[in-house]
Design a protein around this motif. Structure first.
Motif, PDB file in Angstrom:
ATOM      1  N   GLY A 155       0.829  -1.207   0.000  1.00 12.18           N
ATOM      2  CA  GLY A 155       0.000   0.000   0.000  1.00 12.18           C
ATOM      3  C   GLY A 155       0.860   1.252   0.000  1.00 12.18           C
ATOM      4  O   GLY A 155       1.941   1.262  -0.576  1.00 12.18           O
ATOM      5  N   GLU A 156       0.364   2.302   0.662  1.00 14.93           N
ATOM      6  CA  GLU A 156       1.101   3.561   0.752  1.00 14.93           C
ATOM      7  C   GLU A 156       1.229   3.983   2.201  1.00 14.93           C
ATOM      8  O   GLU A 156       0.370   3.682   3.028  1.00 14.93           O
ATOM      9  CB  GLU A 156       0.376   4.663  -0.023  1.00 14.93           C
ATOM     10  N   ALA A 157       2.320   4.673   2.497  1.00 11.67           N
ATOM     11  CA  ALA A 157       2.548   5.219   3.834  1.00 11.67           C
ATOM     12  C   ALA A 157       2.571   6.739   3.718  1.00 11.67           C
ATOM     13  O   ALA A 157       3.227   7.290   2.830  1.00 11.67           O
ATOM     14  CB  ALA A 157       3.878   4.717   4.398  1.00 11.67           C
ATOM     15  N   TYR A 158       1.837   7.401   4.601  1.00 10.74           N
ATOM     16  CA  TYR A 158       1.745   8.856   4.607  1.00 10.74           C
ATOM     17  C   TYR A 158       2.242   9.381   5.942  1.00 10.74           C
ATOM     18  O   TYR A 158       1.895   8.840   6.986  1.00 10.74           O
ATOM     19  CB  TYR A 158       0.291   9.316   4.443  1.00 10.74           C
ATOM     20  N   LEU A 159       3.026  10.448   5.893  1.00 10.07           N
ATOM     21  CA  LEU A 159       3.499  11.109   7.105  1.00 10.07           C
ATOM     22  C   LEU A 159       2.871  12.487   7.163  1.00 10.07           C
ATOM     23  O   LEU A 159       3.114  13.335   6.302  1.00 10.07           O
ATOM     24  CB  LEU A 159       5.023  11.233   7.094  1.00 10.07           C
ATOM     25  N   ARG A 160       2.032  12.697   8.155  1.00 11.18           N
ATOM     26  CA  ARG A 160       1.348  13.980   8.340  1.00 11.18           C
ATOM     27  C   ARG A 160       2.107  14.757   9.412  1.00 11.18           C
ATOM     28  O   ARG A 160       2.301  14.276  10.526  1.00 11.18           O
ATOM     29  CB  ARG A 160      -0.093  13.744   8.771  1.00 11.18           C
ATOM     30  N   GLY A 164      -0.628  19.358   9.861  1.00 10.80           N
ATOM     31  CA  GLY A 164      -1.700  18.628   9.194  1.00 10.80           C
ATOM     32  C   GLY A 164      -1.448  18.332   7.732  1.00 10.80           C
ATOM     33  O   GLY A 164      -2.214  17.616   7.104  1.00 10.80           O
ATOM     34  N   LYS A 165      -0.372  18.875   7.168  1.00 11.39           N
ATOM     35  CA  LYS A 165      -0.055  18.650   5.757  1.00 11.39           C
ATOM     36  C   LYS A 165       0.788  17.383   5.604  1.00 11.39           C
ATOM     37  O   LYS A 165       1.557  17.028   6.487  1.00 11.39           O
ATOM     38  CB  LYS A 165       0.719  19.837   5.192  1.00 11.39           C
ATOM     39  N   ILE A 166       0.650  16.730   4.452  1.00  8.18           N
ATOM     40  CA  ILE A 166       1.438  15.535   4.174  1.00  8.18           C
ATOM     41  C   ILE A 166       2.875  15.965   3.896  1.00  8.18           C
ATOM     42  O   ILE A 166       3.138  16.731   2.980  1.00  8.18           O
ATOM     43  CB  ILE A 166       0.860  14.750   2.983  1.00  8.18           C
ATOM     44  N   ARG A 167       3.802  15.452   4.711  1.00  6.50           N
ATOM     45  CA  ARG A 167       5.215  15.793   4.572  1.00  6.50           C
ATOM     46  C   ARG A 167       5.956  14.804   3.695  1.00  6.50           C
ATOM     47  O   ARG A 167       6.906  15.157   3.003  1.00  6.50           O
ATOM     48  CB  ARG A 167       5.890  15.821   5.941  1.00  6.50           C
ATOM     49  N   GLU A 168       5.544  13.540   3.765  1.00  9.29           N
ATOM     50  CA  GLU A 168       6.227  12.502   3.002  1.00  9.29           C
ATOM     51  C   GLU A 168       5.227  11.415   2.654  1.00  9.29           C
ATOM     52  O   GLU A 168       4.264  11.189   3.381  1.00  9.29           O
ATOM     53  CB  GLU A 168       7.370  11.911   3.835  1.00  9.29           C
ATOM     54  N   ARG A 169       5.496  10.743   1.528  1.00 14.76           N
ATOM     55  CA  ARG A 169       4.594   9.687   1.064  1.00 14.76           C
ATOM     56  C   ARG A 169       5.429   8.640   0.355  1.00 14.76           C
ATOM     57  O   ARG A 169       6.234   8.965  -0.517  1.00 14.76           O
ATOM     58  CB  ARG A 169       3.579  10.312   0.113  1.00 14.76           C
ATOM     59  N   ASN A 170       5.252   7.374   0.736  1.00 16.59           N
ATOM     60  CA  ASN A 170       5.970   6.269   0.107  1.00 16.59           C
ATOM     61  C   ASN A 170       4.960   5.281  -0.449  1.00 16.59           C
ATOM     62  O   ASN A 170       4.014   4.912   0.241  1.00 16.59           O
ATOM     63  CB  ASN A 170       6.866   5.547   1.107  1.00 16.59           C
ATOM     64  N   THR A 171       5.185   4.828  -1.683  1.00 15.18           N
ATOM     65  CA  THR A 171       4.317   3.861  -2.332  1.00 15.18           C
ATOM     66  C   THR A 171       5.062   2.542  -2.459  1.00 15.18           C
ATOM     67  O   THR A 171       6.214   2.512  -2.855  1.00 15.18           O
ATOM     68  CB  THR A 171       3.911   4.345  -3.741  1.00 15.18           C
ATOM     69  N   TYR A 172       4.386   1.461  -2.120  1.00 18.23           N
ATOM     70  CA  TYR A 172       4.958   0.120  -2.220  1.00 18.23           C
ATOM     71  C   TYR A 172       4.041  -0.706  -3.107  1.00 18.23           C
ATOM     72  O   TYR A 172       2.829  -0.556  -3.076  1.00 18.23           O
ATOM     73  CB  TYR A 172       5.063  -0.526  -0.839  1.00 18.23           C
ATOM     74  N   GLY A 173       4.628  -1.597  -3.880  1.00 18.96           N
ATOM     75  CA  GLY A 173       3.803  -2.435  -4.760  1.00 18.96           C
ATOM     76  C   GLY A 173       3.721  -1.824  -6.137  1.00 18.96           C
ATOM     77  O   GLY A 173       4.722  -1.462  -6.742  1.00 18.96           O
ATOM     78  N   ASN A 174       2.522  -1.662  -6.658  1.00 17.15           N
ATOM     79  CA  ASN A 174       2.305  -1.181  -8.023  1.00 17.15           C
ATOM     80  C   ASN A 174       2.337   0.341  -8.047  1.00 17.15           C
ATOM     81  O   ASN A 174       1.328   1.001  -7.894  1.00 17.15           O
ATOM     82  CB  ASN A 174       0.958  -1.703  -8.550  1.00 17.15           C
ATOM     83  N   ASP A 175       3.509   0.899  -8.285  1.00 18.25           N
ATOM     84  CA  ASP A 175       3.678   2.346  -8.350  1.00 18.25           C
ATOM     85  C   ASP A 175       3.593   2.797  -9.803  1.00 18.25           C
ATOM     86  O   ASP A 175       4.392   2.372 -10.632  1.00 18.25           O
ATOM     87  CB  ASP A 175       5.028   2.732  -7.757  1.00 18.25           C
ATOM     88  N   PRO A 176       2.631   3.634 -10.151  1.00 17.24           N
ATOM     89  CA  PRO A 176       2.475   4.045 -11.547  1.00 17.24           C
ATOM     90  C   PRO A 176       3.529   5.050 -12.026  1.00 17.24           C
ATOM     91  O   PRO A 176       3.497   5.490 -13.152  1.00 17.24           O
ATOM     92  CB  PRO A 176       1.082   4.681 -11.564  1.00 17.24           C
ATOM     93  N   TYR A 177       4.472   5.434 -11.170  1.00 16.08           N
ATOM     94  CA  TYR A 177       5.487   6.393 -11.574  1.00 16.08           C
ATOM     95  C   TYR A 177       6.775   5.664 -11.878  1.00 16.08           C
ATOM     96  O   TYR A 177       7.162   4.804 -11.099  1.00 16.08           O
ATOM     97  CB  TYR A 177       5.728   7.425 -10.466  1.00 16.08           C
ATOM     98  N   PRO A 178       7.520   5.912 -12.888  1.00 19.57           N
ATOM     99  CA  PRO A 178       7.260   6.890 -13.939  1.00 19.57           C
ATOM    100  C   PRO A 178       6.199   6.404 -14.909  1.00 19.57           C
ATOM    101  O   PRO A 178       6.113   5.210 -15.190  1.00 19.57           O
ATOM    102  CB  PRO A 178       8.601   7.065 -14.620  1.00 19.57           C
ATOM    103  N   PRO A 179       5.409   7.317 -15.426  1.00 17.82           N
ATOM    104  CA  PRO A 179       4.372   6.920 -16.369  1.00 17.82           C
ATOM    105  C   PRO A 179       4.971   6.423 -17.679  1.00 17.82           C
ATOM    106  O   PRO A 179       6.074   6.818 -18.061  1.00 17.82           O
ATOM    107  CB  PRO A 179       3.575   8.203 -16.586  1.00 17.82           C
ATOM    108  N   LYS A 180       4.250   5.549 -18.344  1.00 15.28           N
ATOM    109  CA  LYS A 180       4.705   5.032 -19.646  1.00 15.28           C
ATOM    110  C   LYS A 180       4.593   6.136 -20.683  1.00 15.28           C
ATOM    111  O   LYS A 180       3.686   6.939 -20.673  1.00 15.28           O
ATOM    112  CB  LYS A 180       3.849   3.850 -20.059  1.00 15.28           C
ATOM    113  N   GLY A 181       5.538   6.121 -21.598  1.00 10.69           N
ATOM    114  CA  GLY A 181       5.432   7.088 -22.690  1.00 10.69           C
ATOM    115  C   GLY A 181       6.606   7.945 -22.900  1.00 10.69           C
ATOM    116  O   GLY A 181       7.572   8.123 -22.369  1.00 10.69           O
TER     117      GLY A 181
END
Length: 76
Positions: free
Chosen positions: A50-55, A59-76
């Motif tokens: 999933g994803e991990a969010y650090l608030r 109250g603002k999101i300071r950091e975000r990590n994606t695990y598994g199927n990360d769509p970045y970088p986009p194809k093309g």
């Protein structure tokens, strides 16, 4: 709709930090430091792909990590 694979790290009103699954009523871990709670959120999100969010304190999101199927970088 909440995604239980995602984990949030945020400060509680009592000053401690919590790691909580998205949509959960209770924290999966309460820690004395932000670093400890953030490490737990990242570990749990990685295990569930999933994803991990650090608030931050503001109250603002300071950091975000994606695990598994990360769509970045986009194809093309």
């Amino acid at each position: 709709m909440p995604n239980s694979k995602n984990y949030w790290t945020q400060q509680r009103p009592d000053g401690k930090w919590e790691s909580k699954a998205e949509g959960a009523k209770r924290a999966s871990k309460v820690a004395g430091t932000q670093a400890e709670a953030w490490a737990h959120s990242r570990q749990m999100a990685a295990e569930k792909k999933g994803e991990a969010y650090l608030r931050g304190r503001d109250g603002k999101i300071r950091e975000r990590n994606t695990y598994g199927n990360d769509p970045y970088p986009p194809k093309g």
